[in-house]
Each structure stands twice: as C-alpha cells, then as structure tokens.
Design an enzyme around this catalytic site. Structure first.
Site, short mmCIF file in Angstrom:
data_model
loop_
_atom_site.label_atom_id
_atom_site.label_comp_id
_atom_site.label_asym_id
_atom_site.label_seq_id
_atom_site.Cartn_x
_atom_site.Cartn_y
_atom_site.Cartn_z
N ASP A 1 -13.35 23.02 4.81
CA ASP A 1 -13.07 24.46 4.80
C ASP A 1 -11.59 24.66 4.51
OD1 ASP A 1 -15.66 24.53 5.66
OD2 ASP A 1 -15.24 25.34 7.64
N ASP B 1 -26.23 33.74 8.06
CA ASP B 1 -25.52 33.60 9.33
C ASP B 1 -26.17 34.55 10.32
OD1 ASP B 1 -23.83 32.00 7.86
OD2 ASP B 1 -22.38 33.58 7.50
#
Length: 250
Positions: A19, A139
């Site tokens: 990330d 999500d």
C-alpha cells in the site's frame, strides 16, 4: 494467480499488500489516514515479498483511493516494471480509460471499488476489452457495502453486490471487512462464507489477519486467496509460514 480456491481446483494463495501513500509503503488502521506506519520504499518491499516466495502482489495507491485520482503512479509504475509476478492494483481507478491504460501498461488485474459501486456497467466495459481483468473491491461495515474511503454506506449487502458484478463479468471479488481491518485482532469468516456460497467467482479476503490461524480460517471459509499487510510487515508471521500453514491443511 492461484485463485479459484473456492471450487477446489486451485491453490489458496497468500498475497502480500504493498500500500503506497506519499511514495512510501504504509499500513493504516481501519483505513484511516493519520494512523499510518511507514515501511519504506515500494520497490524494496515488493522485492522482499518476491524473495520470500510471493506469487503475486496486491498494490494500492492509497492517495488515489482517498483523492479519486492516482497519486503514486510513478512509484507504482516502478514496482510493476521491477517485478515479474502478476500484480493487482487498486486506488483511484475511476474510468474505463484509467483501467485499460493500466492493463496495457502491465498490471494484470485492476481493482475497482467506488467506481464499480457508482457505475456497475464499468465492470462489463473493461471486461469486454480485457477479459478476466477486473476485481471488484467490496468493503463492508456492519453488513453493508461502504464506499469513498469507507465513509459512506452504499445501501446494498456484499452478497447482493457480488452477484451483480459476477453477472457483469468480474473475475473476482476482493472482500474487506472494515470492522476488523488493520487491527491485528483476527478475522470474521462468516461474511466470507456467505460470499463464497453466493458466487462462482473467486473471493479474495482482506482485513484483520493477525495469525496463521486467521489465514487457515479464511482458506477453510472458501476464500481463494488472502491479502495480508500489517501482520507480514510487523513480523507476526512470515509469508513462507502462512503459505505452508495452508498448504499443510489442503
């Protein structure tokens, strides 16, 4: 990637997360900016995981995810150029052109989150040009899909959403349980089981993995793969240990 684990034909894969925020590898707690801990240069991190046996990499442009446009393109492009394993990339990919540019640049799969929720047809449009190239990121918080950096509810359950995207040609679902993300407190397997039961495309699990038991639990729940970030960076276990724990159980 060694997906399709949920139909028994493939091997469960542990995928390290790289990330990137402000050009550095970071991990956030529950996706909140300001909670990040830095782990150095993206290429160094990627190489570390390749040396440890990673068969693919999960790349995220965090600035892109929050700002809606890719903020770390140069850093991520450098990783894509440097590695010789499949990569999946998410964060700030909002249009068909964005996705196609990345796929033609060498990314193997694009991960669409907010864009797919706001405009489901984008999944089909990209898939027509590059089959098996779109992973839709779902999500979930309290059983509802959330978007815009996990700040807004989309009014749809993960199972309903997954079925919709499967019909549109998605190659897989990346499922993140926001309730446990980044806290190293364990995983919730029931939502994963529900998704696996409801769809025929691979479900890649993400969020909350803290132990080897968590990795095994997600494999047992039918996930095709798991994305692991904090636990690997913090040395809770090694990539080799995680893959071995699942391989031994298969």
């Amino acid at each position: 990637m060694g997906t399709d684990g949920n139909d028994g034909s493939g091997t469960f894969e542990v995928i390290p997360a790289v990330d990137v925020q402000d050009g550095e590898v970071v991990q956030l707690v529950q996706g909140e900016r300001g909670t990040e801990k830095s782990y150095g240069e993206p290429i160094e991190a990627a190489q570390r995981w390749l040396d440890a046996g990673a068969e693919s990499l999960h790349l995220v442009d965090l600035d892109g995810a929050f700002e809606g446009e890719r903020g770390n393109a140069d850093a991520i492009d450098a990783v894509i150029d440097a590695v010789d394993v499949p990569t999946q990339l998410g964060g700030g990919i909002r249009t068909v052109d964005d996705a196609v540019d990345l796929l033609e640049r060498g990314v193997d799969r694009v991960i669409l989150g907010t864009a797919a929720v706001e405009n489901p047809e984008i999944v089909g449009e990209i898939s027509e040009r590059h089959p098996e190239s779109v992973v839709v990121s779902l999500d979930a918080k309290d059983g509802e899909v959330v978007v815009e950096g996990w700040t807004e509810g989309a009014g749809i359950s993960p199972v309903e959403a997954a079925k919709r995207y499967e019909d549109l040609g998605a190659a897989g679902i990346l499922f993140t349980n926001v309730d446990v993300e980044g806290r190293l407190e364990g995983v919730a397997t029931e939502p994963v089981r529900e998704l696996v039961a409801a769809t025929d495309i691979p479900v890649i699990a993400s969020g909350g993995v803290a132990t080897l038991a968590d990795v095994r639990d997600l494999a047992d729940a039918g996930a095709a793969a798991v994305v692991v970030g904090s636990a690997l960076y913090e040395g809770q276990f090694t990539l080799e240990e995680a893959q071995a724990a699942v391989d031994a159980a298969e």
